[in-house]
Design a protein around this motif. Structure first.
Motif, PDB file in Angstrom:
ATOM      1  N   TYR A 113      16.533  12.080 -64.039  1.00  0.00           N
ATOM      2  CA  TYR A 113      16.449  13.686 -64.153  1.00  0.00           C
ATOM      3  C   TYR A 113      17.434  14.184 -63.039  1.00  0.00           C
ATOM      4  N   GLN A 114      17.767  13.351 -61.839  1.00  0.00           N
ATOM      5  CA  GLN A 114      18.910  13.391 -61.101  1.00  0.00           C
ATOM      6  C   GLN A 114      19.444  12.345 -60.425  1.00  0.00           C
ATOM      7  N   PRO A 115      20.216  11.491 -61.312  1.00  0.00           N
ATOM      8  CA  PRO A 115      20.796  10.078 -60.930  1.00  0.00           C
ATOM      9  C   PRO A 115      21.777  10.316 -59.621  1.00  0.00           C
ATOM     10  N   LEU A 116      22.480  11.310 -59.611  1.00  0.00           N
ATOM     11  CA  LEU A 116      23.434  11.474 -58.488  1.00  0.00           C
ATOM     12  C   LEU A 116      22.614  11.535 -57.287  1.00  0.00           C
ATOM     13  N   GLY A 117      21.736  12.234 -57.018  1.00  0.00           N
ATOM     14  CA  GLY A 117      20.746  12.378 -55.853  1.00  0.00           C
ATOM     15  C   GLY A 117      20.191  11.066 -55.554  1.00  0.00           C
ATOM     16  N   PHE A 118      19.865  10.290 -56.480  1.00  0.00           N
ATOM     17  CA  PHE A 118      19.177   8.822 -56.287  1.00  0.00           C
ATOM     18  C   PHE A 118      20.279   8.105 -55.539  1.00  0.00           C
ATOM     19  N   VAL A 119      21.610   8.196 -55.986  1.00  0.00           N
ATOM     20  CA  VAL A 119      22.435   7.246 -55.708  1.00  0.00           C
ATOM     21  C   VAL A 119      22.756   7.676 -54.179  1.00  0.00           C
ATOM     22  N   LEU A 120      23.079   9.095 -53.677  1.00  0.00           N
ATOM     23  CA  LEU A 120      23.068   9.683 -52.628  1.00  0.00           C
ATOM     24  C   LEU A 120      22.132   9.280 -51.757  1.00  0.00           C
ATOM     25  N   PHE A 121      21.010   9.365 -52.007  1.00  0.00           N
ATOM     26  CA  PHE A 121      19.677   9.054 -51.117  1.00  0.00           C
ATOM     27  C   PHE A 121      19.568   7.572 -50.632  1.00  0.00           C
ATOM     28  N   VAL A 122      19.694   6.771 -51.576  1.00  0.00           N
ATOM     29  CA  VAL A 122      19.779   5.122 -51.417  1.00  0.00           C
ATOM     30  C   VAL A 122      20.719   5.030 -50.255  1.00  0.00           C
ATOM     31  N   ALA A 123      22.174   5.445 -50.539  1.00  0.00           N
ATOM     32  CA  ALA A 123      23.012   5.114 -49.805  1.00  0.00           C
ATOM     33  C   ALA A 123      22.834   5.547 -48.296  1.00  0.00           C
ATOM     34  N   ALA A 124      22.341   6.759 -48.248  1.00  0.00           N
ATOM     35  CA  ALA A 124      22.057   7.478 -46.682  1.00  0.00           C
ATOM     36  C   ALA A 124      20.812   6.613 -46.172  1.00  0.00           C
ATOM     37  N   ALA A 125      19.920   6.145 -47.115  1.00  0.00           N
ATOM     38  CA  ALA A 125      18.592   5.246 -46.431  1.00  0.00           C
ATOM     39  C   ALA A 125      19.054   4.085 -46.079  1.00  0.00           C
ATOM     40  N   MET A 126      20.147   3.639 -46.580  1.00  0.00           N
ATOM     41  CA  MET A 126      20.766   2.211 -46.121  1.00  0.00           C
ATOM     42  C   MET A 126      21.300   2.531 -44.798  1.00  0.00           C
ATOM     43  N   GLY A 127      21.838   3.671 -44.517  1.00  0.00           N
ATOM     44  CA  GLY A 127      22.415   3.934 -43.204  1.00  0.00           C
ATOM     45  C   GLY A 127      21.604   4.063 -42.272  1.00  0.00           C
ATOM     46  N   LEU A 128      20.286   4.745 -42.449  1.00  0.00           N
ATOM     47  CA  LEU A 128      19.594   5.125 -41.598  1.00  0.00           C
ATOM     48  C   LEU A 128      18.655   3.804 -41.416  1.00  0.00           C
TER      49      LEU A 128
END
Lengths: 171, 299
Positions: free
Chosen positions: B165-180
Motif C-alpha cells: 500500500y505504501q512501499p515508499l514509507g516501508f523503505v524509509l522506515f527500515v532505513a531509519a530503523a537501521m540508524g536507530l
C-alpha cells in the motif's frame, strides 16, 4: 486519598526536585538531563490524570529536545563537565526577583482563577485523541500554523547565521 | 501471563538473531556462540574508568534496556497477545525509542573517555537524521488505520499489507530503523576502526553484557515494529497467528543485521544530507499519496 493522588503528588515532587537539581549540578549534561527528567515527571502526571496522548507526547518530545540542548550547552560553556568547579551563574539579584515574581504570579493564578467544576466524565483515550485532532485542525489551526511558520523562519535564520560565508565558495 | 510469554518470546528471538548476526560477521554458523560470549563477559571484571560520571555510566545500559522493553510492550504478537494495547500505541513506541538517544548520550558521557564521548555525540547527529523518518512513515500508517493503536494498525492491513500500500514509507522506515539500532552501514557510534568501539569502548564485563543485550532487544523491537506497521503483523494463512509473527519478525531482524554489512559505512554528515534533502521530501510525498489513496480508493 486515592492511589492516583499519591502518585500524582510523588511525580509532582519529582518534577520539582529535578528542577532544583538543574541548578545544583555543575555538569552541563547532568543539568540538561535533570531538566529532562523533570519534564518526564510532568508527562507521567498527564498520564495519571488520564490525558494519555498529551502525556506520551510530552515524554517523547522532551527526550529529544533536552538531548539536543545538552550538546549545545557542552559546545558553548567553558566548563561543560563541571570538573573545574567554575561558577557559571550570573545576574543573581535579577534572576531571584524574576523567579520570585513568577512564582507568586503562578500561585495567584492557581488560587484566584475560577477553574469550574472538576470533570468527572473523562472520555476514553481514543476519543481524546480524535477531539485533539479536531481542535488542532479546526479552531486552533491558525495559532499552530503561525507558530510553525515562526519556528521555520527561526531555523532558517539560525542556519544562515551558523554557516560561515566563505564555506559556500569553497565547494 | 502475557508479559511472561512476550518476555520468553523476546529472549528466544534475541538469541536467534544474535546467532544470525555472528553468522553474518564471522561467516560460521555457531549456535552456542552468543551463550559462550555472554558467559565470558559475565565472568570478566567490569572495570570502572577514572573519574567517571558514575550515575550516567551505570544508568546508560539500563535505560537502553528499559527503552527497548517499553517499545516491545506495544507490539502485538497475536490477537490478545500484547502487553498493553494503548490507544496511542504508535506514538508510545516513538516515545520509548526517544530514550535510546538519552541512554546513549549517558553511556557516551559517563565513562569520561574521548572515544566514548565522540560515539555518544555521533549518535545524536545520527538521531537528527533518522528521527523524522521514523515518525513520518508511522503517520502515514496511522492515517490508513485511522487509529494509533498497534492492534488496529494490524487489522487495517487484512486486505492489503502496507508494504504494498505504501512501499515508499516501508523503505524509509527500515532505513531509519537501521540508524536507530546503529547497525551497519550506520554503525559509526560504535565503530571499531576509528573509535575503538565508541560507546562500547569503556564498558567491560557485566555492564557490556547489559549494553549488548539491550541492543538486541532494540533490534527485536524495531523488527517487530516493521512487521506490525508494514508486513501485516500476525496476519497470514494456514499457520497460527503467533507463528506468523515469529517468522516475520525473525526474517526482518535477520535482514537488518546481515544485509547492511554488504554496503560501505555512511558518515553522519552524508547520512544527515541524504535524510534531510531526499528522505524528508519523500516521506512528505508518502503522506500525501497515502492521504489521496485513503480518500479516493477504499481498500
Amino acid at each position: 486519598m486515592t492511589p492516583q493522588m499519591i502518585f500524582l503528588m510523588f511525580f509532582g515532587g519529582a518534577a520539582v526536585w529535578f528542577g532544583i537539581v538543574v541548578f545544583r549540578t555543575l555538569s552541563m549534561v547532568r543539568s540538561a538531563l535533570a531538566l529532562l527528567f523533570s519534564q518526564t515527571a510532568v508527562g507521567v502526571m498527564f498520564l495519571l490524570m488520564q490525558a494519555e496522548f498529551l502525556g506520551v507526547l510530552q515524554i517523547m518530545m522532551m527526550a529529544t529536545e533536552m538531548s539536543v540542548m545538552a550538546i549545545f550547552m557542552v559546545m558553548f560553556m567553558m566548563d561543560p563537565g563541571g570538573m573545574g568547579a567554575m561558577d557559571m551563574t550570573h545576574q543573581k539579584r535579577l534572576s531571584l526577583w524574576a523567579g520570585g515574581i513568577g512564582f507568586v504570579a503562578a500561585l495567584a493564578v492557581i488560587w484566584l482563577a475560577d477553574w469550574g467544576p472538576a470533570n468527572l466524565q473523562i472520555p476514553d483515550a481514543t476519543e481524546q485523541t480524535a477531539e485533539l485532532g479536531r481542535e488542532l485542525l479546526g479552531r486552533s489551526m491558525f495559532i499552530f500554523e503561525s507558530a510553525a511558520l515562526m519556528i521555520l523562519t527561526a531555523m532558517v535564520a539560525a542556519t544562515m547565521v551558523a554557516i560561515h560565508p566563505s564555506e559556500g565558495r569553497k565547494r | 501471563m502475557t508479559v511472561l510469554i512476550v518476555l520468553v518470546a523476546l529472549a528466544v528471538g534475541a538469541y536467534l538473531v544474535a546467532v544470525l548476526e555472528s553468522w553474518a560477521v564471522h561467516g560460521r554458523l555457531e549456535p552456542a556462540r552468543p551463550a559462550i560470549s555472554a558467559l565470558a563477559l559475565l565472568g570478566r571484571e567490569s572495570l570502572l574508568a577514572r573519574t567517571p560520571d558514575r550515575l550516567f555510566f551505570e544508568a546508560g545500559p539500563v535505560v537502553l534496556l528499559v527503552a527497548g522493553l517499553l517499545a516491545v510492550a506495544v507490539i502485538p504478537l497475536a490477537p490478545g497477545l500484547i502487553v498493553t494495547d494503548l490507544a496511542t500505541g504508535a506514538l508510545f513506541l516513538n516515545a520509548a525509542l526517544a530514550y535510546v538517544l538519552v541512554a546513549l548520550i549517558m553511556a557516551g558521557w559517563g565513562p569520561n573517555g574521548a572515544y566514548a564521548m565522540i560515539g555518544g555525540w555521533r549518535f545524536l547527529g545520527q538521531f537528527v537524521a533518522y528521527a523524522m523518518l521514523i515518525v513520518m512513515p508511522i503517520t502515514a500508517v496511522a492515517m490508513r488505520a485511522e487509529s494509533l493503536s498497534t492492534v488496529d494498525i494490524v487489522t487495517s492491513q487484512s486486505t492489503l499489507w502496507n508494504i504494498a500500500y505504501q512501499p515508499l514509507g516501508f523503505v524509509l522506515f527500515v532505513a531509519a530503523a537501521m540508524g536507530l539500532c546503529w547497525l551497519p552501514p550506520l554503525d559509526l557510534p560504535t565503530a571499531r576502526g576509528d573509535l575503538a568501539g565508541g560507546i562500547e569502548a569503556e564498558y567491560t564485563g557485566a555492564r557490556l553484557a547489559v549494553l549488548r543485550l539491550a541492543r538486541m532487544v532494540l533490534i527485536m523491537a524495531l523488527a517487530g515494529a516493521t512487521v506490525t506497521f508494514y508486513l501485516g503483523g500476525w496476519l497470514g494463512p494456514w499457520l497460527p497467528a503467533w507463528a506468523w509473527s515469529a517468522i516475520k519478525i525473525l526474517f526482518v531482524a535477520g535482514l537488518m543485521v546481515s544485509v547492511g554489512r554488504l554496503v560501505p559505512r555512511v558518515r553522519e554528515a552524508q547520512y544527515l544530507e541524504i535524510s534531510w534533502k531526499l528522505g524528508i521530501p519523500l516521506a512528505l510525498a508518502n503522506i500525501f499519496l497515502v492521504g489521496v489513496i485513503t480518500l479516493v480508493v477504499p481498500i
